[in-house]
Design an enzyme around this catalytic site. Sequence first.
Site, short mmCIF file in Angstrom:
data_model
loop_
_atom_site.label_atom_id
_atom_site.label_comp_id
_atom_site.label_asym_id
_atom_site.label_seq_id
_atom_site.Cartn_x
_atom_site.Cartn_y
_atom_site.Cartn_z
N ILE A 150 54.57 29.51 -18.30
CA ILE A 150 55.94 29.01 -17.93
C ILE A 150 55.75 28.15 -16.95
CG2 ILE A 150 58.25 29.65 -16.84
CD1 ILE A 150 57.41 32.70 -17.78
N LYS A 157 48.78 26.31 -24.59
CA LYS A 157 47.80 27.45 -23.86
C LYS A 157 47.61 26.95 -22.25
CE LYS A 157 45.92 31.07 -22.42
NZ LYS A 157 46.08 30.47 -21.27
N HIS A 198 53.45 24.58 -21.93
CA HIS A 198 54.42 24.52 -22.84
C HIS A 198 55.92 24.64 -22.33
CE1 HIS A 198 56.56 25.47 -26.52
NE2 HIS A 198 56.45 26.96 -26.62
N CYS A 217 61.50 26.32 -29.13
CA CYS A 217 60.25 25.74 -28.84
C CYS A 217 59.89 24.30 -29.44
CB CYS A 217 59.06 26.58 -28.85
SG CYS A 217 59.39 28.18 -28.26
N CYS A 268 48.58 33.92 -23.38
CA CYS A 268 49.87 33.44 -23.41
C CYS A 268 50.20 31.94 -22.59
CB CYS A 268 50.77 34.40 -22.67
SG CYS A 268 50.61 36.09 -23.27
N SER A 269 50.56 31.26 -23.22
CA SER A 269 51.06 29.89 -22.55
C SER A 269 51.75 30.13 -21.24
CB SER A 269 51.73 28.85 -23.55
OG SER A 269 53.04 29.54 -23.96
#
Lengths: 398, 130
Positions: free
Chosen positions: A221, A342, A346, A94, A218-219
């Site tokens: 997809i 977030k 990402h 990341c 969670c960020s």
Amino acid sequence: MRKFFNFFAVFIVMRVGVVGAGCSKFGQRDVTIQELAFEAVSEALKDAQLSQEDIEMSVVGCVGTRGYELMPAVVVNEYCGFAGKGPIRVEAACATGSAAVYTAYSSIKAGIADIAIAIGVEKMSEVDTATSAAIGGRAGNYLWEFHFYGTTFPAYYAMHATAHMAKFGTTEKQMALTAVKAHRNAAKNPKAHFQKEISVEDVLKSRMITYPLKLYDCSPIGDGASAVILASEKAVKEHGFDPVWFESVGYSSDTSNMSMREGYVGLKATRMAAEMAYKGAKITEPLNSFDLATVHDCFTIAEIMAYEDLGFCKKGEGGKFIENGESDFGGKIPVNTFGGLKAKGHPLAATGVAMVYEVFKQLREEAGNLQVDLKHYRALTHNVGGTGHFCWVFILGR
Amino acid sequence: MIVESRELRMKHRIPVVKTERFWKGLEEGKVFKTVCKCGKSYYPPRAECVCGATTEWAEVSGEGIVECFTVVHSIPAGYEWSKPYRIVIASFGDVRVMGWSNEELKVGDRVTLYTAKDESGVWKVWFKKV
Ligand SMILES: [Zn+2]
């Protein structure tokens, strides 16, 4: 005489500046990886008023394990018009974007190029969620962890959350506050994946992903690309650019196995990278030195740990820090004004480059309705690869 | 418009020759770490120390303390057969060990380890509360 001259040449510090930046819209994007990259690259070239001929070196950051192009660097490089210049392909999970920026920065520092471009691009939406989770779980040590125990990427951060909650009494509500802030900022950012505000209740009631992290912790997809053009001090003078300078760069890394870490209430790689960056820029009071910071909030607990590991507050006080609004507009240090990982999104390799894009815009006072007031004319970016497997901290100033 | 890529299936053959003692140990109910005469201990085990010496095998035993845990509800590919599972890291003296548990363990709980197959037939480390 010549020997004498060379001796002094070593001590001439050549600065490196960011002179142009571009960023695609983040989210589920119906374009190929090269088309996506070109959105960011063409914006960056236009921003710097340069054309492909002016670029001497290209660095392509891409994790690439979720897209149909497994070796995407040449595909991206050709489409963007850089065939023959680079590409150097880099990967640091990341933190791939920061690795790309760092590589371009290093090529200028080394005198290999005067103008270099760092591209970070990721297509994450071409495979299904379960496959994506299995790939993300490999951002550590497959054989000793995922193979036996199914350690997904959110699971790694969730383990830090349970440790942090147990040791410091950090609450799920405090974590939720970072998501609420991220969505509030992203709602004003047209490039963000999500443009919808959410409440603490929305976060707390959302589906459990991996205890205690819920969907809104969670960020997402998603897909995205960002590009920044870096130039030497010499090129800055020649072209008359209005740059944002790198004041210092910090880097560190940690073990691939989570079971080999010293503890789970913070990321040692962040602390080490920050220490190196602060030393380089002679910063002794991190809370009173920046107009804003972008921190790696892939999960809500990650932002809370980042406040602490970057020295904005004491270890264990990250929950209070968000609760008191210190990281919001008008607080002591606005954090992730663009919506963070977030809510802006990402897309792995795009993230670190996009952080530089965001602070570049802010320091040039081009951030529109998300502009912060500038006093120090200095900002920090913090990009983590995996779960503290890699970390870069950049300090930029104008 | 979307086109589908040609399918690419990958399943890797992983050589575990140098750590075979560990893999065989799991089937015998034993969990091995490695130690070096220079003072370093390794879990997961490795046959050679970073100092260059060959390490020696030693069993991980006794009581451990839970350092952190999570329960995975969003199941990744490769674990389709599983219901939500609890991952735990516990410290056992000079090493930390990852494992699964069927019990509701919390940070700070004292645990012992054992080995067993999961539903997919893979031998692994499990924890139970003392
Ligand atoms: Zn040794």
